[in-house]
Design an enzyme around this catalytic site. Structure first.
Site, PDB file in Angstrom:
ATOM      1  N   GLN A  34     113.924 171.120  32.083  1.00 56.18           N
ATOM      2  CA  GLN A  34     112.918 171.019  30.603  1.00 56.18           C
ATOM      3  C   GLN A  34     112.481 172.740  30.991  1.00 56.18           C
ATOM      4  OE1 GLN A  34     112.884 169.608  27.438  1.00 56.18           O
ATOM      5  NE2 GLN A  34     111.223 171.479  27.433  1.00 56.18           N
ATOM      6  N   HIS A  84     112.981 166.804  35.216  1.00 59.05           N
ATOM      7  CA  HIS A  84     113.336 167.425  34.898  1.00 59.05           C
ATOM      8  C   HIS A  84     112.920 168.940  34.628  1.00 59.05           C
ATOM      9  CE1 HIS A  84     115.515 167.513  30.547  1.00 59.05           C
ATOM     10  NE2 HIS A  84     114.317 167.425  29.518  1.00 59.05           N
ATOM     11  N   ARG A 104     116.291 175.351  25.722  1.00 59.07           N
ATOM     12  CA  ARG A 104     116.492 174.215  26.409  1.00 59.07           C
ATOM     13  C   ARG A 104     118.402 175.264  26.263  1.00 59.07           C
ATOM     14  NH1 ARG A 104     115.513 169.037  27.347  1.00 59.07           N
ATOM     15  NH2 ARG A 104     117.239 169.131  28.751  1.00 59.07           N
ATOM     16  N   ARG A 106     122.501 162.230  32.912  1.00 62.84           N
ATOM     17  CA  ARG A 106     120.385 162.093  32.957  1.00 62.84           C
ATOM     18  C   ARG A 106     120.911 160.395  33.539  1.00 62.84           C
ATOM     19  NH1 ARG A 106     117.397 162.743  27.722  1.00 62.84           N
ATOM     20  NH2 ARG A 106     116.890 164.079  28.928  1.00 62.84           N
ATOM     21  N   CYS A 124     107.941 168.861  25.159  1.00 61.78           N
ATOM     22  CA  CYS A 124     109.089 169.443  26.196  1.00 61.78           C
ATOM     23  C   CYS A 124     110.191 168.257  24.160  1.00 61.78           C
ATOM     24  CB  CYS A 124     110.002 168.372  27.358  1.00 61.78           C
ATOM     25  SG  CYS A 124     109.022 166.128  27.454  1.00 61.78           S
TER      26      CYS A 124
HETATM   27  N1   CP Z   1     114.024 167.046  26.151  1.00 60.03           N
HETATM   28  C1   CP Z   1     114.282 166.343  25.929  1.00 60.03           C
HETATM   29  O1   CP Z   1     115.234 166.404  26.960  1.00 60.03           O
HETATM   30  O2   CP Z   1     115.072 165.676  24.846  1.00 60.03           O
HETATM   31  P1   CP Z   1     115.936 165.027  25.181  1.00 60.03           P
HETATM   32  O3   CP Z   1     115.604 163.477  25.576  1.00 60.03           O
HETATM   33  O4   CP Z   1     116.119 164.635  23.174  1.00 60.03           O
HETATM   34  O5   CP Z   1     117.516 164.938  26.008  1.00 60.03           O
HETATM   35  N1  NVA Z   2     109.206 161.895  29.885  1.00 62.97           N
HETATM   36  C1  NVA Z   2     110.200 161.851  29.072  1.00 62.97           C
HETATM   37  C2  NVA Z   2     110.789 162.588  28.902  1.00 62.97           C
HETATM   38  C3  NVA Z   2     112.015 162.751  27.371  1.00 62.97           C
HETATM   39  C4  NVA Z   2     112.673 164.621  27.410  1.00 62.97           C
HETATM   40  C5  NVA Z   2     110.820 160.782  29.773  1.00 62.97           C
HETATM   41  O1  NVA Z   2     110.922 160.551  30.532  1.00 62.97           O
HETATM   42  O2  NVA Z   2     111.481 159.474  29.113  1.00 62.97           O
END
Ligand code: CP
Ligand code: NVA
Length: 309
Positions: free
Chosen positions: A137, A134, A292, A107, A264
């Site tokens: 997701q 993402h 997930r 990430r 999400c």
């Molecule tokens: N939806 C998602 O990616 O959640 P996290 O940021 O908790 O991993």
């Molecule tokens: N759009 C959000 C998604 C978090 C899972 C972000 O990037 O923070």
């Protein structure tokens, strides 16, 4: 995919419909087996390194548990603790880690950095969220819709709110899976060029408007996400501009009676969604979160070339 290139999972639009459908089928099969108490050790002895440059609950826990259920192991790393924070390059990091582990999940906000890591890794790299995309997701979202409503092709999907990474992956998925995606987003936070290019490429599959009511009307699925994504700096201004895009019961009432609601997570209750909607009967947000786990187990199996159920 070139022969010999590791099987990276970086963006939905890197794949064909058949490849993603294969992963979704395997996700469903693995989920069913788990419910029967069957945990096939498909990834016995494999080690996944996970690098988090930003916070996570779902991605972190679901990848960790998924690897364990499949007989593999994980190493959890944060960018801050690694030499990355002392200017070791991603290219060097990728080459070193490829000598130790069997796959890397990361990430990291910069999508260019993700690509740099993948380019230099000789093991599969999985995108656990960038500012651009993402994809994990969206695999869970597609799986969740189809569990509740069957084949998503032809479904009317409404995205309401900010134009961000989750939306970008949905745009790519709509094109591949043949959904009718309507995006309602304010002009101030309209899609950046890269996303705009993908929206144009998607042709009739994706429509971009400003009015949230028009987007939701007749929808089979209503989706929103936080107004302030990781890396956004103008939180107060975003909340002000995006206020008319809150998904509340009045807005949901315009969708089909059996429309689903997705987010999400993490949610900012009272901002992009009200308690009534997210806790209401149309909401499938916790199914999405659960999926997930199953979807990513399928992605991992694909990355390791283990595609039989
Ligand atoms: N939806 C998602 O990616 O959640 P996290 O940021 O908790 O991993
Ligand atoms: N759009 C959000 C998604 C978090 C899972 C972000 O990037 O923070």
């Amino acid at each position: 995919m070139k022969t010999g290139t590791p099987r990276h999972f970086l963006s939905i639009d890197d794949f064909s419909y058949a490849e993603l459908r294969g992963m979704l089928d395997q996700a469903g099969a693995l989920k069913a087996r788990l419910k029967d108490g069957d945990r096939p050790k498909l990834l016995d002895g494999k080690v996944l390194a996970m690098i988090f440059e930003r916070q996570s609950t779902r991605t972190r826990v679901s990848f960790d548990v998924g690897m364990r259920q499949l007989g593999g192991e994980t190493i959890m790393l944060s960018g801050q603790e690694m030499q990355l924070s002392r200017e070791e390059t991603l290219a060097d990091t990728a080459q070193v880690m490829s000598r130790y582990v069997d796959a890397i999940m990361i990430r990291i906000l910069s999508h260019a950095d993700l690509l740099d890591l993948a380019e230099n890794a000789t093991v599969p790299v999985i995108n656990g969220l960038t500012r651009r995309a993402h994809p994990c997701q969206i695999m869970a979202d597609l799986m969740t819709f189809e569990e509740h409503r069957g084949d998503i092709s032809g479904a009317k999907v409404a995205w309401v709110g900010d134009s961000n990474n989750v939306l970008h992956s949905w745009v790519n998925a709509a094109e591949l899976f043949g959904c009718e995606l309507t995006i309602a987003t304010p002009e101030e936070y309209s899609p950046e060029k890269d996303l705009m290019d993908d929206i144009r490429r998607a042709g009739n599959a994706v429509r971009l408007i400003e009015d949230p009511r028009e987007a939701v009307e007749g929808a089979d699925l209503v989706i929103t996400d936080t107004w302030v994504s990781m890396g956004d700096v103008d939180a107060a201004e975003r909340r002000r501009v995006l206020k008319p895009y809150q998904v509340n019961t009045n807005l949901m009432a315009l969708a089909n009676k059996d429309a689903l609601f997705m987010h999400c997570l993490p949610a900012h209750r009272g901002d992009e969604v009200t308690d009534e909607v997210i806790d209401g009967p149309q909401s499938v947000v916790f199914d999405e979160a659960e999926n997930r786990l199953h979807a990513q187990k399928a992605v991992l199996c694909w990355a390791f070339g283990i595609e039989t159920n």
